[in-house]
Write a protein that holds these residues in place. Structure first.
Motif, PDB file in Angstrom:
ATOM      1  N   ASP A 137      -2.005   4.568  -4.065  1.00  9.87           N
ATOM      2  CA  ASP A 137      -0.603   4.190  -4.226  1.00  9.87           C
ATOM      3  C   ASP A 137       0.330   5.362  -3.953  1.00  9.87           C
TER       4      ASP A 137
ATOM      5  N   LEU B 168       7.998   2.576  -2.770  1.00  7.93           N
ATOM      6  CA  LEU B 168       6.645   2.564  -3.302  1.00  7.93           C
ATOM      7  C   LEU B 168       6.603   1.628  -4.499  1.00  7.93           C
TER       8      LEU B 168
ATOM      9  N   VAL C 207       2.377   2.954  -9.412  1.00  7.68           N
ATOM     10  CA  VAL C 207       1.373   3.969  -9.082  1.00  7.68           C
ATOM     11  C   VAL C 207       0.235   3.883 -10.096  1.00  7.68           C
TER      12      VAL C 207
END
Length: 218
Positions: free
Chosen positions: A102, A29, A32
């Motif tokens: 996100d 990922l 965020v």
């Protein structure tokens, strides 16, 4: 989407076995900035499932967007197969958001599941969003009670594997069961859940989605 979903528990378990190896339990990922929460509730008299999805800013958890989806409840309640009952409507709600978040927090299990494919993992995999399962109760595993302070946690073990963390998000309250959903490792999941849970026992994005979905599913 619902036409292609299994209609029997046997088909559903076979699909879980096929999908489980596609779940990624390490960090994949980026930064965020927008965090989503998703939750679902039922209107049993009408035979409906209502699912809510919200987006909040990660920095201060201010609500930016919320959407609702409603579908007929097409799958019976079977322990370990919750995703086949809730995921179609939850995915519909996520698709209604104006942008892809996100990070997604789901009120349910990630890999802390008999076949390592709980609701959060199933939704995260199909939506291809970094996802964390944040459940209020345990489905599988054993654990030692974590310490009383906020942030204390203990590993959740199932079949000699660490499948999650039993995390205290607020002193004096019951812990939550946090597990990787998809594209988020356990240590990162613990940190992100704590950062999304500054005041209450439940993570703020899930709390907002829970409240919204309950308004339509008494």
């Amino acid at each position: 989407m619902t036409e292609s979903w299994p209609t029997s528990p046997e088909e559903a378990r076979r699909l879980q076995e096929r999908l489980r190896d596609q779940v990624v339990t390490e960090d994949r990922l980026g930064p965020v900035r927008a965090v989503a929460g998703a939750d679902a509730h039922y209107a049993p008299v009408q035979g409906l499932t209502w699912a809510a999805a919200v987006i909040a800013t990660f920095e201060n958890l201010e609500l930016e967007e919320s959407v609702l989806a409603c579908q007929r409840t097409a799958f019976p309640y079977v322990s370990g197969l919750l995703s086949f009952r809730e995921a179609p409507t939850m995915l519909d709600a996520l698709a209604r958001l104006s942008r892809t978040p996100d990070l997604l927090l789901v009120d349910g299990q990630g890999i802390a599941h008999p076949r390592r494919l709980g609701l959060a993992s199933h939704v995260g995999l199909l939506a291809d969003i970094p996802t964390i399962g944040v459940a209020k109760t345990r489905l599988v595993g054993r654990y030692e009670e974590p310490g009383p302070a906020r942030g204390a946690w203990s590993p959740l073990l199932h079949r000699r594997e660490v499948v999650g963390a039993v995390l205290r998000t607020r002193p004096g309250t019951r812990p939550l069961f946090v597990s990787p959903g998809h594209r988020v490792g356990l240590s990162t999941a613990i940190d992100l859940v704590l950062r999304c849970t500054p005041r209450f026992r439940l993570s703020e994005p899930i709390r907002l989605a829970d409240r919204l979905s309950r308004e339509h599913a008494p």
